[in-house]
Design a protein around this motif. Structure first.
Motif, PDB file in Angstrom:
ATOM      1  N   GLY A 118       1.141   4.046  -3.207  1.00  0.00           N
ATOM      2  CA  GLY A 118       0.736   5.432  -3.037  1.00  0.00           C
ATOM      3  C   GLY A 118       1.883   6.415  -2.928  1.00  0.00           C
ATOM      4  N   THR A 119       3.108   5.955  -3.146  1.00  0.00           N
ATOM      5  CA  THR A 119       4.276   6.817  -2.984  1.00  0.00           C
ATOM      6  C   THR A 119       5.001   7.014  -4.306  1.00  0.00           C
ATOM      7  OG1 THR A 119       4.552   6.000  -0.718  1.00  0.00           O
ATOM      8  CG2 THR A 119       6.439   7.121  -1.714  1.00  0.00           C
ATOM      9  N   PRO A 120       4.998   8.242  -4.828  1.00  0.00           N
ATOM     10  CA  PRO A 120       5.752   8.495  -6.055  1.00  0.00           C
ATOM     11  C   PRO A 120       7.239   8.256  -5.818  1.00  0.00           C
ATOM     12  CG  PRO A 120       4.304  10.355  -5.497  1.00  0.00           C
ATOM     13  CD  PRO A 120       4.313   9.419  -4.323  1.00  0.00           C
ATOM     14  N   GLY A 121       7.910   7.715  -6.818  1.00  0.00           N
ATOM     15  CA  GLY A 121       9.349   7.534  -6.724  1.00  0.00           C
ATOM     16  C   GLY A 121       9.790   6.180  -6.204  1.00  0.00           C
ATOM     17  N   VAL A 122       8.829   5.302  -5.885  1.00  0.00           N
ATOM     18  CA  VAL A 122       9.183   3.947  -5.466  1.00  0.00           C
ATOM     19  C   VAL A 122       8.328   2.935  -6.214  1.00  0.00           C
ATOM     20  CG1 VAL A 122       9.957   4.608  -3.144  1.00  0.00           C
ATOM     21  CG2 VAL A 122       7.605   3.892  -3.496  1.00  0.00           C
ATOM     22  N   GLU A 123       8.892   1.749  -6.400  1.00  0.00           N
ATOM     23  CA  GLU A 123       8.195   0.676  -7.104  1.00  0.00           C
ATOM     24  C   GLU A 123       8.411  -0.621  -6.328  1.00  0.00           C
ATOM     25  OE1 GLU A 123       8.485  -1.676 -11.387  1.00  0.00           O
ATOM     26  OE2 GLU A 123      10.059  -0.260 -10.830  1.00  0.00           O
ATOM     27  N   LEU A 124       7.314  -1.287  -5.985  1.00  0.00           N
ATOM     28  CA  LEU A 124       7.410  -2.589  -5.335  1.00  0.00           C
ATOM     29  C   LEU A 124       7.618  -3.627  -6.435  1.00  0.00           C
ATOM     30  CD1 LEU A 124       7.234  -4.309  -2.770  1.00  0.00           C
ATOM     31  CD2 LEU A 124       4.770  -4.459  -3.146  1.00  0.00           C
ATOM     32  N   LEU A 125       8.794  -4.252  -6.439  1.00  0.00           N
ATOM     33  CA  LEU A 125       9.136  -5.214  -7.483  1.00  0.00           C
ATOM     34  C   LEU A 125       8.581  -6.596  -7.193  1.00  0.00           C
ATOM     35  CD1 LEU A 125      12.875  -4.218  -7.941  1.00  0.00           C
ATOM     36  CD2 LEU A 125      10.942  -3.560  -9.385  1.00  0.00           C
ATOM     37  N   ASP A 126       8.648  -7.008  -5.932  1.00  0.00           N
ATOM     38  CA  ASP A 126       8.240  -8.370  -5.581  1.00  0.00           C
ATOM     39  C   ASP A 126       8.102  -8.484  -4.075  1.00  0.00           C
ATOM     40  OD1 ASP A 126       7.565 -11.028  -5.954  1.00  0.00           O
ATOM     41  OD2 ASP A 126       9.612 -11.705  -6.302  1.00  0.00           O
ATOM     42  N   GLN A 127       7.311  -9.471  -3.663  1.00  0.00           N
ATOM     43  CA  GLN A 127       7.191  -9.825  -2.254  1.00  0.00           C
ATOM     44  C   GLN A 127       7.226 -11.346  -2.179  1.00  0.00           C
ATOM     45  OE1 GLN A 127       3.421  -7.627  -1.487  1.00  0.00           O
ATOM     46  NE2 GLN A 127       4.588  -6.641   0.152  1.00  0.00           N
ATOM     47  N   VAL A 128       7.976 -11.868  -1.212  1.00  0.00           N
ATOM     48  CA  VAL A 128       8.095 -13.308  -1.044  1.00  0.00           C
ATOM     49  C   VAL A 128       7.609 -13.662   0.353  1.00  0.00           C
ATOM     50  CG1 VAL A 128       9.656 -15.282  -1.040  1.00  0.00           C
ATOM     51  CG2 VAL A 128      10.060 -13.382  -2.622  1.00  0.00           C
ATOM     52  N   ASP A 129       6.597 -14.521   0.408  1.00  0.00           N
ATOM     53  CA  ASP A 129       6.034 -14.979   1.676  1.00  0.00           C
ATOM     54  C   ASP A 129       6.784 -16.242   2.085  1.00  0.00           C
ATOM     55  OD1 ASP A 129       4.534 -15.903   3.783  1.00  0.00           O
ATOM     56  OD2 ASP A 129       2.604 -15.692   2.773  1.00  0.00           O
ATOM     57  N   GLY A 130       7.817 -16.086   2.903  1.00  0.00           N
ATOM     58  CA  GLY A 130       8.605 -17.225   3.359  1.00  0.00           C
ATOM     59  C   GLY A 130       7.944 -17.900   4.543  1.00  0.00           C
ATOM     60  N   ASP A 131       8.627 -18.867   5.130  1.00  0.00           N
ATOM     61  CA  ASP A 131       8.065 -19.584   6.267  1.00  0.00           C
ATOM     62  C   ASP A 131       7.810 -18.651   7.443  1.00  0.00           C
ATOM     63  OD1 ASP A 131       8.012 -21.991   4.928  1.00  0.00           O
ATOM     64  OD2 ASP A 131      10.024 -22.561   5.576  1.00  0.00           O
ATOM     65  N   ASP A 132       8.822 -17.903   7.840  1.00  0.00           N
ATOM     66  CA  ASP A 132       8.696 -16.989   8.970  1.00  0.00           C
ATOM     67  C   ASP A 132       9.104 -15.571   8.624  1.00  0.00           C
ATOM     68  OD1 ASP A 132       7.892 -18.970  10.901  1.00  0.00           O
ATOM     69  OD2 ASP A 132       9.961 -19.683  10.905  1.00  0.00           O
ATOM     70  N   VAL A 133       9.663 -15.384   7.433  1.00  0.00           N
ATOM     71  CA  VAL A 133      10.165 -14.066   7.031  1.00  0.00           C
ATOM     72  C   VAL A 133       9.502 -13.652   5.719  1.00  0.00           C
ATOM     73  CG1 VAL A 133      12.209 -12.735   6.394  1.00  0.00           C
ATOM     74  CG2 VAL A 133      12.375 -14.480   8.170  1.00  0.00           C
ATOM     75  N   GLY A 153       0.812  -1.215   0.000  1.00  0.00           N
ATOM     76  CA  GLY A 153       0.000   0.000   0.000  1.00  0.00           C
ATOM     77  C   GLY A 153       0.843   1.260   0.000  1.00  0.00           C
ATOM     78  N   TRP A 154       1.913   1.245   0.804  1.00  0.00           N
ATOM     79  CA  TRP A 154       2.802   2.404   0.858  1.00  0.00           C
ATOM     80  C   TRP A 154       3.448   2.642  -0.503  1.00  0.00           C
ATOM     81  CZ3 TRP A 154       8.187   2.000   0.222  1.00  0.00           C
ATOM     82  CH2 TRP A 154       8.870   3.205   0.326  1.00  0.00           C
ATOM     83  N   ALA A 155       3.984   1.585  -1.119  1.00  0.00           N
ATOM     84  CA  ALA A 155       4.666   1.723  -2.415  1.00  0.00           C
ATOM     85  C   ALA A 155       3.698   2.174  -3.495  1.00  0.00           C
ATOM     86  CB  ALA A 155       5.339   0.403  -2.803  1.00  0.00           C
TER      87      ALA A 155
END
Length: 81
Positions: free
Chosen positions: A57-72, A53-55
């Protein structure tokens, strides 16, 4: 874990809960140059939606990927400007 991103910096916010992962991510991104990628390591499951959500709505940043690991949860954010 290997990724196709050239990581400029890794931010470890494991153990921090909302809103600190986003606050610390913003601070770390501000210190990067345009085009650099920040890897964020979090243990708060809410960081998946919070950083997205932050990325979005924030100009100048791009969320490339998110990885849902076991605990991290790992997030890759690029500074675009």
């Amino acid at each position: 874990m290997s990724t196709e991103y050239d990581i400029a910096e890794t931010l470890d916010v494991q153990g921090a809960s909302c809103p600190m992962p986003v606050v610390k991510t913003k601070t770390a991104i501000d210190d990067l140059d345009a085009g650099e990628v920040l890897e964020v390591l979090a243990t708060d499951p809410g960081s998946m939606s919070d950083i997205d959500g932050w990325a979005s709505g924030t100009p100048g940043v791009e969320l490339l990927d998110q990885v849902d690991g076991d605990d991290v949860y790992t997030h890759y954010v690029r500074k675009t400007e």
